[in-house]
Design an enzyme around this catalytic site. Structure first.
Site, short mmCIF file in Angstrom:
data_model
loop_
_atom_site.label_atom_id
_atom_site.label_comp_id
_atom_site.label_asym_id
_atom_site.label_seq_id
_atom_site.Cartn_x
_atom_site.Cartn_y
_atom_site.Cartn_z
N TYR A 31 27.50 25.99 -13.97
CA TYR A 31 28.14 25.13 -14.98
C TYR A 31 29.61 25.52 -15.15
O TYR A 31 30.52 24.67 -15.11
CB TYR A 31 27.39 25.25 -16.31
CG TYR A 31 28.11 24.59 -17.46
CD1 TYR A 31 28.12 23.20 -17.60
CD2 TYR A 31 28.76 25.35 -18.42
CE1 TYR A 31 28.77 22.60 -18.66
CE2 TYR A 31 29.42 24.75 -19.48
CZ TYR A 31 29.42 23.38 -19.59
OH TYR A 31 30.08 22.78 -20.64
N LYS A 35 33.42 23.55 -14.24
CA LYS A 35 34.50 23.36 -15.21
C LYS A 35 35.80 24.02 -14.72
O LYS A 35 36.90 23.49 -14.90
CB LYS A 35 34.12 23.93 -16.58
CG LYS A 35 32.94 23.23 -17.22
CD LYS A 35 33.25 21.78 -17.55
CE LYS A 35 32.16 21.16 -18.39
NZ LYS A 35 32.45 19.78 -18.79
N ILE A 77 23.39 27.01 -34.05
CA ILE A 77 23.41 26.76 -35.50
C ILE A 77 22.48 25.60 -35.84
O ILE A 77 21.66 25.69 -36.75
CB ILE A 77 24.84 26.50 -36.01
CG1 ILE A 77 25.64 27.81 -35.99
CG2 ILE A 77 24.83 25.90 -37.41
CD1 ILE A 77 27.06 27.69 -36.46
N ILE A 92 15.52 34.73 -31.84
CA ILE A 92 16.77 35.36 -31.41
C ILE A 92 16.48 36.29 -30.25
O ILE A 92 15.57 37.12 -30.32
CB ILE A 92 17.42 36.16 -32.56
CG1 ILE A 92 17.88 35.21 -33.67
CG2 ILE A 92 18.58 37.00 -32.06
CD1 ILE A 92 18.53 35.91 -34.86
N ARG A 162 18.63 37.51 -17.68
CA ARG A 162 18.86 38.81 -17.05
C ARG A 162 20.28 38.99 -16.51
O ARG A 162 20.81 40.09 -16.49
CB ARG A 162 17.86 39.01 -15.90
CG ARG A 162 16.43 39.05 -16.36
CD ARG A 162 16.12 40.37 -17.00
NE ARG A 162 14.73 40.42 -17.43
CZ ARG A 162 14.36 40.89 -18.60
NH1 ARG A 162 15.23 41.36 -19.45
NH2 ARG A 162 13.09 40.90 -18.92
#
Length: 194
Positions: A31, A35, A77, A92, A162
């Site tokens: 990804y 960009k 969020i 988390i 990982r």
């Protein structure tokens, strides 16, 4: 006259902070590579067509309303808000000490608008869009609980990522602030209440 495009803060990986546009980057995943390729393509295009300005934005961790359509790709969020509002424990990875420069979408819109409307000649530029502040995942859970009047504890699991997990993100926004007058206005606590 201007070509504006989205890059990403992901290409910084675990670079030293604060993250600056002048840092050497090695994109940590496909990804981020795409960009980074956009940034190089924009620079090449500008060399051939200097009459068209090319302006890229390295967005930090963008959050805001109406992210439901993004599902599991929505900002952390939003995902935490959804869980806590349903009395579910947000998950988390690790101990929650990892942190991000959480940036409200309204501030992102303001930054892009400044780039569109400025009379300055920008040429070929790349800007960080963030707040210049950061918060840990644990802090986010605390803020959301306070906003919703809840006391939901997170569930901590071993981090399944990982390779090249980004532990922290803290943007230097001095370039966009100096050149375009950008100032983030939405505090994290205000953004969570939206």
């Amino acid at each position: 006259k201007k070509f504006l495009y989205a890059s990403t803060s992901s290409l910084y990986g675990n670079n030293p902070m604060p993250l600056t546009e002048t840092q050497h980057v090695t994109p940590p995943n496909h990804y981020a590579v795409t960009k980074f390729c956009y940034e190089h393509c924009a620079a090449c295009f500008y060399q051939l067509h200097p009459e068209i300005e090319t302006i890229g934005f390295r967005f930090m961790s963008v959050y805001g309303p109406n992210e439901e359509a993004k599902g599991r790709y929505a900002n952390l969020i939003s995902q935490f808000i959804w869980d806590i509002s349903r009395d579910l424990s947000p998950v988390i990875y690790g101990d929650g000490s990892q942190f991000r420069d959480f940036t409200n979408v309204a501030d992102v819109v303001d930054a892009i608008t400044l780039a569109i409307e400025t009379e300055k000649k920008l040429g070929n530029r790349v800007y960080n869009i963030g707040t210049g502040k950061c918060a840990s995942f644990n802090e986010i859970v605390q803020y959301i609980n306070a906003a919703l009047g809840k006391r939901i504890e997170p569930t901590y699991i071993e981090n399944p990522v990982r390779e090249m997990y980004v532990k922290g993100q803290h943007a230097d926004i001095s370039k966009i602030s100096k050149e375009l007058g950008y100032e983030p206005h939405v505090s994290l606590k205000e953004g969570i209440l939206d």
